[in-house]
Design a protein around this motif. Sequence first.
Motif, short mmCIF file in Angstrom:
data_model
loop_
_atom_site.label_atom_id
_atom_site.label_comp_id
_atom_site.label_asym_id
_atom_site.label_seq_id
_atom_site.Cartn_x
_atom_site.Cartn_y
_atom_site.Cartn_z
N ARG A 163 -10.99 -2.94 -7.36
CA ARG A 163 -12.09 -2.75 -6.40
C ARG A 163 -13.38 -2.59 -7.18
O ARG A 163 -13.45 -1.81 -8.14
CB ARG A 163 -11.88 -1.48 -5.55
N GLU B 105 -16.06 -0.86 -7.42
CA GLU B 105 -16.71 0.39 -7.00
C GLU B 105 -17.55 0.91 -8.16
O GLU B 105 -17.36 0.49 -9.29
CB GLU B 105 -15.65 1.43 -6.66
N ARG C 35 -12.33 7.22 -10.61
CA ARG C 35 -12.59 6.01 -9.82
C ARG C 35 -12.87 4.85 -10.78
O ARG C 35 -13.81 4.90 -11.55
CB ARG C 35 -13.77 6.21 -8.88
N TYR C 36 -12.03 3.84 -10.70
CA TYR C 36 -12.10 2.72 -11.64
C TYR C 36 -12.12 1.42 -10.87
O TYR C 36 -11.81 1.38 -9.68
CB TYR C 36 -10.89 2.76 -12.59
N PHE D 228 -7.34 0.00 -11.20
CA PHE D 228 -6.57 1.25 -11.21
C PHE D 228 -5.15 0.91 -10.77
O PHE D 228 -4.87 -0.22 -10.37
CB PHE D 228 -7.22 2.30 -10.31
N ARG E 124 -9.75 7.81 6.98
CA ARG E 124 -9.38 6.83 5.94
C ARG E 124 -10.14 5.53 6.14
O ARG E 124 -10.50 5.15 7.24
CB ARG E 124 -7.88 6.62 5.85
N ALA F 180 -8.75 12.75 -3.65
CA ALA F 180 -7.49 12.31 -3.02
C ALA F 180 -6.64 11.57 -4.04
O ALA F 180 -7.12 10.64 -4.69
CB ALA F 180 -7.78 11.40 -1.84
N PHE F 181 -5.40 12.00 -4.20
CA PHE F 181 -4.53 11.28 -5.13
C PHE F 181 -3.42 10.52 -4.42
O PHE F 181 -2.63 9.81 -5.04
CB PHE F 181 -3.96 12.20 -6.23
N ALA G 71 -0.05 5.18 -0.51
CA ALA G 71 -0.37 4.74 -1.87
C ALA G 71 -0.72 5.96 -2.70
O ALA G 71 -1.48 6.83 -2.26
CB ALA G 71 -1.53 3.76 -1.85
N GLY H 129 -2.37 7.19 -6.24
CA GLY H 129 -3.24 6.74 -7.32
C GLY H 129 -2.72 7.31 -8.64
O GLY H 129 -2.78 8.52 -8.86
N ARG I 192 -5.22 9.24 -10.94
CA ARG I 192 -5.59 10.58 -10.46
C ARG I 192 -4.43 11.56 -10.65
O ARG I 192 -4.64 12.73 -10.96
CB ARG I 192 -6.04 10.51 -9.01
#
Length: 416
Positions: free
Chosen positions: A109, A111, A117-118, A121, A254, A276-277, A302, A304, A307
């Motif tokens: 993504r 972002e 945040r990557y 990921f 979400r 949020a993980f 999902a 992460g 995280r």
Amino acid sequence: MQMIARVKGTQDFIDNQLFYFIKNEFRAHASLYHFQPIKTPIIEHVELFKRTLGSYTDVVSKEMFLISSGNKEDFLCLRPEGTAPTMRAFLEHQPATPWKVYSFGPMFRYERPQKGRYRQFHQINLEVIGSSSISQDALMITLLDRFFHERLGINSYALQINFLGSYEDRTAYTMILKEFVDGLTGICETCAVRKDKNILRIFDCKNAGCQKLYTTAPTMIEHLSEASQKEWQRLQDELFLLSITFSVNPRLVRGLDYYNKTVFEFVSDQLGAQNAFCGGGRYDRLANELGSKQEFPSLGAAIGIERLMLILEQQMDKLRLPQPKPLYVIMSLSAEQNPLALLLADSLHAAKLTTDVLLDGDSLKSMMRQANKMGAAYALILGDEEQQNKSVLAKNMMTGAQEQVNQVDLPSYLQR
Ligand code: AMP
């Protein structure tokens, strides 16, 4: 010449111990709940995500990595999430339902990168396709909660749940919410756009002023139909029964369009802003949005991995990480001994003994130092003399004791 650095927002995993620990623990855990592993491609047609996530979601409108496939009509993309591809695979292969599957893999993504945040990921995705029972939601949440708490020993997290009702409830509520927002003054520009395109997302606004305005907004769970209300109650009762601690967050929506009924998130205050993980929920119409005539009510989640790693790195001492096997280091004192060193290493590998070989012919002293750094259990020294006597000098790195051992006896000597 300038060195080439990694792409912004990506990471190199130099030490993979934690990554593999999480993967292996999840594999064992998922199989206990009778989930099967699957793999889907990293590239998909852009259309897959446009249709399912909604054109106005951030992911589709601005975060996709597009790839020109040579055919101008057909844009591919690097997948931004795992649910739509899993549903696509389900519809293509038509396995028996409920189809309970999980997968691991990178997501992409575009972002703004920050801690947790990557742009590339990794997620663990799990999905149950073809089950309408709300008890299935309780089962999936239990699987996740037991994974984080029992398997990984994480204590410091909260589970937040909301219920978006049926699609009809959601549409009706959207009108009520719009009326409320129309009556407000001072919402930010992003919210003004979201109000028309994807109104539920206003609750995700980071602007403190907007958040304050929304504290009195009507909530979804106050506007559920009677049937939805019953399901929502049932879900909560089952979670109580299973002793799952959760809180109701009526503003949890979400980011993606396809959710209905249950949505949930596991959050941790050890993560900073991106807290949020794990997140998931139900998506009863996703199959139809992908062209299926038959309905396949489904749900998914999902996790992460990055995280989760950030959390676990803070409690490494509590983890039951697998102990590395003893390491044997063969030292070839000169290039003359290299062929023999390779043969010996081959015999140790055949005996399943973890073995490395130092082949660059340094001084014995510097090779010993190197073996020490590598954490070797034994140094196995091969010089001219050993080559002639068909022996090896085996030095126990813990005790310092050393012994000449016949080369043919080396595997059994080390296995004793
Ligand atoms: P989502 O697919 O947005 O519901 O995200 C599910 C989980 O993936 C989140 O709870 C995060 O743990 C993780 N995640 C989502 N986006 C990113 C990102 N850009 N970098 C790292 N992890 C992410």
